[in-house]
Design a protein around this motif. Structure first.
Motif, short mmCIF file in Angstrom:
data_model
loop_
_atom_site.label_atom_id
_atom_site.label_comp_id
_atom_site.label_asym_id
_atom_site.label_seq_id
_atom_site.Cartn_x
_atom_site.Cartn_y
_atom_site.Cartn_z
N GLU A 230 0.83 -1.20 0.00
CA GLU A 230 0.00 0.00 0.00
C GLU A 230 0.87 1.26 0.00
O GLU A 230 0.62 2.20 -0.76
N GLU A 231 1.92 1.26 0.81
CA GLU A 231 2.82 2.42 0.86
C GLU A 231 3.53 2.61 -0.47
O GLU A 231 3.68 3.75 -0.95
N LEU A 232 3.95 1.51 -1.09
CA LEU A 232 4.62 1.60 -2.38
C LEU A 232 3.67 2.12 -3.45
O LEU A 232 4.03 2.99 -4.25
N ASP A 233 2.46 1.60 -3.48
CA ASP A 233 1.46 2.07 -4.45
C ASP A 233 1.19 3.56 -4.25
O ASP A 233 1.08 4.32 -5.23
N THR A 234 1.10 3.99 -3.01
CA THR A 234 0.86 5.40 -2.71
C THR A 234 2.03 6.24 -3.19
O THR A 234 1.84 7.30 -3.81
N LEU A 235 3.25 5.78 -2.94
CA LEU A 235 4.43 6.53 -3.38
C LEU A 235 4.47 6.64 -4.90
O LEU A 235 4.76 7.72 -5.45
N VAL A 236 4.17 5.56 -5.60
CA VAL A 236 4.18 5.59 -7.07
C VAL A 236 3.13 6.59 -7.57
O VAL A 236 3.39 7.37 -8.49
N ARG A 237 1.96 6.58 -6.96
CA ARG A 237 0.90 7.51 -7.35
C ARG A 237 1.34 8.96 -7.10
O ARG A 237 1.15 9.83 -7.93
N VAL A 238 1.96 9.21 -5.94
CA VAL A 238 2.42 10.55 -5.59
C VAL A 238 3.55 10.99 -6.53
O VAL A 238 3.60 12.16 -6.94
N MET A 239 4.43 10.07 -6.90
CA MET A 239 5.51 10.43 -7.82
C MET A 239 4.95 10.81 -9.19
O MET A 239 5.55 11.61 -9.92
N GLY A 240 3.77 10.29 -9.53
CA GLY A 240 3.11 10.68 -10.78
C GLY A 240 2.67 12.13 -10.77
O GLY A 240 2.44 12.72 -11.83
N GLU A 241 2.55 12.71 -9.58
CA GLU A 241 2.15 14.12 -9.45
C GLU A 241 3.33 15.07 -9.67
O GLU A 241 3.13 16.26 -9.84
N LEU A 242 4.55 14.54 -9.64
CA LEU A 242 5.74 15.38 -9.81
C LEU A 242 5.88 15.81 -11.26
O LEU A 242 5.39 15.14 -12.18
N SER A 243 6.62 16.92 -11.44
CA SER A 243 6.92 17.32 -12.82
C SER A 243 7.87 16.28 -13.42
O SER A 243 8.50 15.50 -12.69
N GLU A 244 7.94 16.26 -14.71
CA GLU A 244 8.79 15.25 -15.38
C GLU A 244 10.24 15.40 -14.94
O GLU A 244 10.93 14.41 -14.70
N ARG A 245 10.72 16.63 -14.80
CA ARG A 245 12.12 16.85 -14.40
C ARG A 245 12.34 16.41 -12.95
O ARG A 245 13.34 15.76 -12.64
N GLN A 246 11.40 16.73 -12.06
CA GLN A 246 11.54 16.31 -10.66
C GLN A 246 11.56 14.79 -10.56
O GLN A 246 12.38 14.22 -9.85
N ARG A 247 10.65 14.14 -11.27
CA ARG A 247 10.59 12.68 -11.25
C ARG A 247 11.88 12.09 -11.83
O ARG A 247 12.44 11.14 -11.29
N GLY A 248 12.39 12.67 -12.91
CA GLY A 248 13.63 12.19 -13.53
C GLY A 248 14.82 12.32 -12.58
O GLY A 248 15.65 11.41 -12.46
N VAL A 249 14.91 13.47 -11.89
CA VAL A 249 16.00 13.69 -10.93
C VAL A 249 15.88 12.71 -9.76
O VAL A 249 16.86 12.07 -9.37
N LEU A 250 14.68 12.58 -9.22
CA LEU A 250 14.47 11.70 -8.08
C LEU A 250 14.82 10.26 -8.43
O LEU A 250 15.53 9.57 -7.67
N LEU A 251 14.37 9.77 -9.56
CA LEU A 251 14.66 8.39 -9.96
C LEU A 251 16.15 8.18 -10.25
O LEU A 251 16.72 7.16 -9.87
N ALA A 252 16.77 9.15 -10.91
CA ALA A 252 18.19 9.00 -11.25
C ALA A 252 19.06 8.98 -10.00
O ALA A 252 19.98 8.16 -9.89
N VAL A 253 18.77 9.86 -9.05
CA VAL A 253 19.59 9.95 -7.84
C VAL A 253 19.27 8.83 -6.87
O VAL A 253 20.17 8.15 -6.36
N ARG A 254 18.00 8.59 -6.57
CA ARG A 254 17.63 7.63 -5.53
C ARG A 254 17.51 6.19 -6.03
O ARG A 254 17.88 5.27 -5.33
N LEU A 255 17.01 5.99 -7.22
CA LEU A 255 16.83 4.63 -7.70
C LEU A 255 18.09 4.12 -8.42
O LEU A 255 18.56 3.02 -8.14
N GLU A 256 18.63 4.93 -9.32
CA GLU A 256 19.82 4.51 -10.07
C GLU A 256 21.10 4.76 -9.29
O GLU A 256 22.14 4.19 -9.62
N GLY A 257 21.06 5.63 -8.29
CA GLY A 257 22.23 5.90 -7.46
C GLY A 257 23.28 6.77 -8.16
O GLY A 257 24.46 6.73 -7.81
#
Length: 171
Positions: A106-133
């Motif tokens: 549930e927390e993961l689904d909520t986070l994915v939904r909330v990340m969809g609310e971010l701008s494309e650049r914010q989402r790209g930065v967040l994924l590149a830094v936190r997910l890809e490292g």
């Protein structure tokens, strides 16, 4: 005809059992351990078919019994006591249970939904830094923006996600 070494050892052990036990008890420091070792020594002798010549039956039997006792002690040291086994069984399983797994999904689904609310650049930065490292400087170069912009977008994305997830998941 000369009696076999096994017969000599068996006879010696039967005739001098008390002496062997006393010597072994002094050597091992425990009469019970000495008795067990002598009994296992007898069983090992019974299991043998042949044995080479033995010059000193007493020394041979004593050495054999000491080796048996050492083997028994090593085996005993490898076994867990009942209290050790109970302590291991009492250790809680670190794996999440069904309720925790459902909550995590549930927390993961909520986070994915909330990340969809971010701008494309914010989402790209967040994924590149936190997910890809990736380092922030590399993300800035890839996206063609300044390091300061990446830092600002990352901070903004973190704040947005933290606030929205907390609001959506709190009762």
């Amino acid at each position: 005809m000369m009696p076999s070494s096994l017969a000599v050892l068996r006879d010696f052990m039967l005739q001098r059992y008390d002496d062997l036990k006393a010597r072994l008890t002094r050597r091992l420091g425990c009469a019970d351990m000495a008795s067990d070792a002598l009994q296992d020594t007898w069983l090992r002798l019974e299991g043998k078919d042949e044995l080479g010549p033995v010059d000193s039956p007493g020394a041979y039997l004593l050495r054999m019994a000491v080796n048996v006792a050492v083997d028994q002690q090593r085996a005993e040291n490898r076994r867990l006591t009942s209290s050790e086994a109970e302590a291991l069984l009492a250790v809680p399983d670190p794996a999440p249970g069904p309720a925790q797994m459902a909550q995590g999904r549930e927390e993961l689904d909520t986070l994915v939904r909330v990340m969809g609310e971010l701008s494309e650049r914010q989402r790209g930065v967040l994924l590149a830094v936190r997910l890809e490292g990736l380092p922030q400087a590399e993300v800035a170069t890839r996206m063609g923006v300044s390091l300061r912009t990446v830092e600002r977008e990352l901070r903004s994305a973190h704040e947005h996600c933290a606030t929205r997830v907390r609001n959506l998941l709190s009762p």
